[in-house]
Design a protein around this motif. Structure first.
Motif, mmCIF file in Angstrom:
data_model
loop_
_atom_site.group_PDB
_atom_site.id
_atom_site.type_symbol
_atom_site.label_atom_id
_atom_site.label_comp_id
_atom_site.label_asym_id
_atom_site.label_seq_id
_atom_site.Cartn_x
_atom_site.Cartn_y
_atom_site.Cartn_z
ATOM 1 N N ARG A 321 1.018 -1.250 -0.027
ATOM 2 C CA ARG A 321 0.007 0.031 0.036
ATOM 3 C C ARG A 321 0.603 1.198 0.179
ATOM 4 N N THR A 322 0.564 2.155 -0.827
ATOM 5 C CA THR A 322 1.251 3.513 -0.935
ATOM 6 C C THR A 322 0.261 4.311 -1.422
ATOM 7 N N GLY A 323 0.550 5.752 -1.265
ATOM 8 C CA GLY A 323 -0.199 6.785 -1.683
ATOM 9 C C GLY A 323 0.298 8.075 -1.014
ATOM 10 N N LYS A 324 0.037 9.225 -1.772
ATOM 11 C CA LYS A 324 -0.049 10.595 -1.394
ATOM 12 C C LYS A 324 -1.153 11.352 -0.690
ATOM 13 N N ARG A 325 -0.803 12.303 -0.177
ATOM 14 C CA ARG A 325 -2.088 12.984 0.710
ATOM 15 C C ARG A 325 -2.913 12.311 1.523
ATOM 16 N N LEU A 326 -2.084 11.197 2.371
ATOM 17 C CA LEU A 326 -2.761 10.459 3.155
ATOM 18 C C LEU A 326 -2.606 10.976 4.805
ATOM 19 N N MET A 327 -3.065 10.905 5.592
ATOM 20 C CA MET A 327 -3.254 11.495 6.926
ATOM 21 C C MET A 327 -1.864 11.484 7.664
ATOM 22 N N ASP A 328 -1.138 10.700 7.208
ATOM 23 C CA ASP A 328 0.268 10.733 7.935
ATOM 24 C C ASP A 328 1.315 10.187 6.971
ATOM 25 N N LYS A 329 2.484 10.610 7.482
ATOM 26 C CA LYS A 329 3.879 10.114 6.666
ATOM 27 C C LYS A 329 4.488 8.725 7.465
ATOM 28 N N VAL A 330 4.214 7.737 6.932
ATOM 29 C CA VAL A 330 4.815 6.516 7.774
ATOM 30 C C VAL A 330 5.191 5.569 6.807
ATOM 31 N N SER A 331 6.219 4.781 6.966
ATOM 32 C CA SER A 331 6.733 3.579 6.406
ATOM 33 C C SER A 331 7.156 2.449 7.165
ATOM 34 N N GLU A 332 6.482 1.274 6.882
ATOM 35 C CA GLU A 332 6.397 0.234 8.061
ATOM 36 C C GLU A 332 6.184 -1.178 7.245
ATOM 37 N N ILE A 333 6.810 -2.049 7.960
ATOM 38 C CA ILE A 333 6.580 -3.542 7.606
ATOM 39 C C ILE A 333 6.090 -4.190 8.581
ATOM 40 N N VAL A 334 4.922 -4.693 8.278
ATOM 41 C CA VAL A 334 4.195 -5.678 9.409
ATOM 42 C C VAL A 334 4.194 -6.973 9.233
ATOM 43 N N ILE A 335 4.919 -7.858 9.802
ATOM 44 C CA ILE A 335 4.729 -9.500 9.738
ATOM 45 C C ILE A 335 3.643 -9.773 10.859
ATOM 46 N N VAL A 336 2.847 -10.442 10.166
ATOM 47 C CA VAL A 336 1.396 -10.898 10.880
ATOM 48 C C VAL A 336 1.610 -12.482 11.194
ATOM 49 N N TYR A 337 1.744 -13.013 12.357
ATOM 50 C CA TYR A 337 1.955 -14.369 12.317
ATOM 51 C C TYR A 337 0.657 -15.120 12.625
ATOM 52 N N LYS A 338 0.611 -16.312 12.476
ATOM 53 C CA LYS A 338 -0.658 -17.083 12.490
ATOM 54 C C LYS A 338 -1.089 -17.302 13.906
ATOM 55 N N LYS A 339 -2.278 -17.416 14.438
ATOM 56 C CA LYS A 339 -2.633 -17.750 15.640
ATOM 57 C C LYS A 339 -2.305 -19.091 15.818
ATOM 58 N N PRO A 340 -2.070 -19.390 16.964
ATOM 59 C CA PRO A 340 -1.610 -20.942 17.398
ATOM 60 C C PRO A 340 -2.710 -21.656 17.691
ATOM 61 N N ASP A 341 -2.621 -22.933 17.114
ATOM 62 C CA ASP A 341 -3.555 -24.084 17.388
ATOM 63 C C ASP A 341 -3.753 -24.083 19.000
ATOM 64 N N GLY A 342 -5.075 -24.320 19.304
ATOM 65 C CA GLY A 342 -5.439 -24.960 20.901
ATOM 66 C C GLY A 342 -4.880 -23.804 21.532
ATOM 67 N N ALA A 343 -5.185 -22.471 21.281
ATOM 68 C CA ALA A 343 -4.727 -21.230 22.321
ATOM 69 C C ALA A 343 -5.820 -21.549 23.460
ATOM 70 N N LEU A 344 -5.276 -21.010 24.504
ATOM 71 C CA LEU A 344 -5.989 -21.067 25.903
ATOM 72 C C LEU A 344 -7.011 -19.846 25.647
ATOM 73 N N ASN A 345 -8.236 -20.214 26.295
ATOM 74 C CA ASN A 345 -9.290 -19.313 26.465
ATOM 75 C C ASN A 345 -9.989 -19.035 25.175
ATOM 76 N N GLY A 346 -9.872 -19.849 24.264
ATOM 77 C CA GLY A 346 -10.688 -19.776 22.933
ATOM 78 C C GLY A 346 -10.135 -18.909 21.930
ATOM 79 N N GLY A 347 -8.881 -18.378 21.894
ATOM 80 C CA GLY A 347 -8.108 -17.642 20.948
ATOM 81 C C GLY A 347 -7.610 -16.411 21.392
ATOM 82 N N CYS A 348 -6.908 -15.933 20.749
ATOM 83 C CA CYS A 348 -5.914 -14.733 20.792
ATOM 84 C C CYS A 348 -5.612 -13.939 19.827
ATOM 85 N N PRO A 349 -5.277 -12.304 19.969
ATOM 86 C CA PRO A 349 -4.954 -11.843 18.692
ATOM 87 C C PRO A 349 -3.622 -12.414 17.950
ATOM 88 N N PRO A 350 -3.319 -12.206 16.788
ATOM 89 C CA PRO A 350 -1.889 -12.717 16.356
ATOM 90 C C PRO A 350 -0.916 -11.967 16.888
#
Length: 468
Positions: A321-350
């Motif tokens: 994703r890239t664009g001009k005249r957006l709300m902020d100037k930011v450059s980032e890479i986000v690695i999003v991991y899989k949720k673990p199988d059998g997580a306690l308490n029914g699930g969790c954020p990645p």
């Protein structure tokens, strides 16, 4: 002796980036003691007028006394880029030694690359196969595969590949350089850097400003050619590459090329969003910008989902994703991991690993743990390394790093021709399939997050953008 020939010496890039970078290298004594910086332009300046011009135009210098000492060391030569006679006059008065370094920095429009290099060669200033003679080519390297190939074919008549330094200033940014260090020097990350653990990857380069004086170029280019073809594909290649050989320059480039050759879409019509900003508040819309066609269909924003067709990344989505005249100037890479199988308490954020490139430099790791005072309630916490927060830390600007690497004769932070070729091959194929999307471009208010369709692109997969 180092001779730094700066073509386009009175241009915007030189004023904003190159003179400040050269000054920092000069001030830190990273340039050789015997250095001659020859500023070359078409303006009818003498040496004093150049000094006054630079002093008036360049701001933000910390050590003013040293800055003026640096300016006074600059020489100026007026030269018509297409005139061989002017190059022959340039060489007069210069004495040469076999190991003199000649660094030719072409901070000019691409249409001048060919005459400059050919005349440098014909005049004897540039020798083919001489490792001490180096040519720096600024982005954009062509406007499509055909023009990029034509430029490269012309260059190869006069210089070898090892003499060419193709500039992509994002490769000089500290945290871009850190991607490989982070991956290959930490078992925690390298062991999990694959389809078994990573759900998807997001790469965002958002700009809060418009096109300014680049409207003439940008209206013929757009976000895909201007940003995706170079910066974002290079970032993706560094994230997705499989380590090869001894991880020397040639091995790293070959690994990146493997990624670029493996890029693909499931369906461009559904996996690519094109946007253009419109006026909002006191901010002009793109079509109101000076130099932009009033009915322009050029995209100032793009978001896309693609795949890397390699075993390591089977089933993993990469969102750009890239664009001009957006709300902020930011450059980032986000690695999003899989949720673990059998997580306690029914699930969790990645878990997420964020590589922060600009404006802050560093990395951030999100993880889950128990809320204190409860038995099973989860909370998400962060561990963050802020490189730009370090006391007495002053990160070198990208151009400072990149120029120093050319002086040293290092190619590590520069692109090889086959990288550029496969970037253009991918982009051209995408643009050919995006023709219909130009007719349904998504408009977004200046100063916003971009078109809603970009959020929908992820929402359809049950995901959200983590940056911006």
């Amino acid at each position: 002796m180092l001779r730094f020939f700066l073509f386009g010496a009175t241009g915007d890039l030189s004023i904003k980036k190159l003179y400040p970078a050269l000054f920092e290298l000069f001030n830190q004594k990273k340039l050789t003691e015997e250095v001659e910086i020859i500023c070359i332009g078409r303006r009818d300046f003498d040496k004093g007028q150049l000094h006054d011009f630079i002093a008036d135009e360049v701001g933000g210098i910390r050590d003013v006394k040293q800055w003026f000492k640096f300016i006074k060391s600059l020489n100026y030569k007026q030269l018509a880029f297409e005139s061989l006679e002017d190059y022959q006059n340039l060489i007069k008065g210069l004495s040469f030694q076999p190991e003199d370094i000649h660094l030719f920095y072409l901070a000019t429009a691409p249409n001048f690359f060919e005459p400059i290099v050919s005349h440098l060669s014909e005049s004897g200033l540039l020798e083919k196969s001489n490792p001490f003679h180096r040519v720096v080519i600024e982005k954009p390297f062509g406007k499509d595969l055909k023009s990029a190939t034509a430029i490269n074919t012309h260059l190869e008549k006069f210089v070898d590949e090892h003499q060419i330094y193709r500039m992509d200033h994002y490769l000089g940014k500290e945290m871009i350089q850190n991607i490989m260090m982070l991956r290959f020097n930490n078992m925690l990350f390298e062991a999990s850097w694959n389809k078994d653990y990573i759900d998807h990857v997001q790469i965002t380069v958002a700009e809060s400003y418009g096109v300014f004086e680049r409207a003439g170029y940008y209206d013929k280019s757009g976000a895909i050619r201007d940003m995706i073809q170079s910066h974002l594909l290079q970032m993706l290649a560094l994230i997705a590459m499989t380590p090869l050989g001894n991880r020397e320059y040639a091995d790293i480039v070959s690994a990146k090329v493997e990624v670029l050759k493996a890029l693909k879409f499931n369906d461009v019509r559904n996996d690519v969003v094109l946007g253009q900003y419109v006026s909002h508040g006191n901010m002009l819309g793109y079509r109101q910008e000076k130099g932009v066609h009033p009915e322009s269909a050029t995209e100032t924003f793009t978001a896309m989902k693609l795949r890397v067709d390699l075993p390591r990344w089977e089933g993993v989505d990469f969102y750009l994703r890239t664009g001009k005249r957006l709300m902020d100037k930011v450059s980032e890479i986000v690695i999003v991991y899989k949720k673990p199988d059998g997580a306690l308490n029914g699930g969790c954020p990645p878990n997420t690993l964020t590589i922060k490139i600009h404006p802050d430099e560093g990395m951030k790791l999100k993880f889950n743990m128990k809320m204190p005072g409860t038995v099973k309630e989860l909370i998400t916490r962060e561990m963050e390394f802020c490189q730009s927060c370090m006391i007495d830390y002053n990160a070198p600007e990208a151009y400072e790093t990149l120029i120093n690497e050319v002086v040293l004769g290092h190619h590590d932070l520069y692109t090889r021709w086959d990288e550029v070729k496969y970037e253009w091959m991918f982009v051209e194929k995408m643009l050919d399939e995006c023709v219909d999307l130009k007719n349904s471009i998504q408009y977004y208010p200046a100063g916003s997050r971009g078109p809603k369709a970009a959020d929908d692109l992820l929402a359809e997969d049950g995901r959200i953008w983590y940056s911006l």
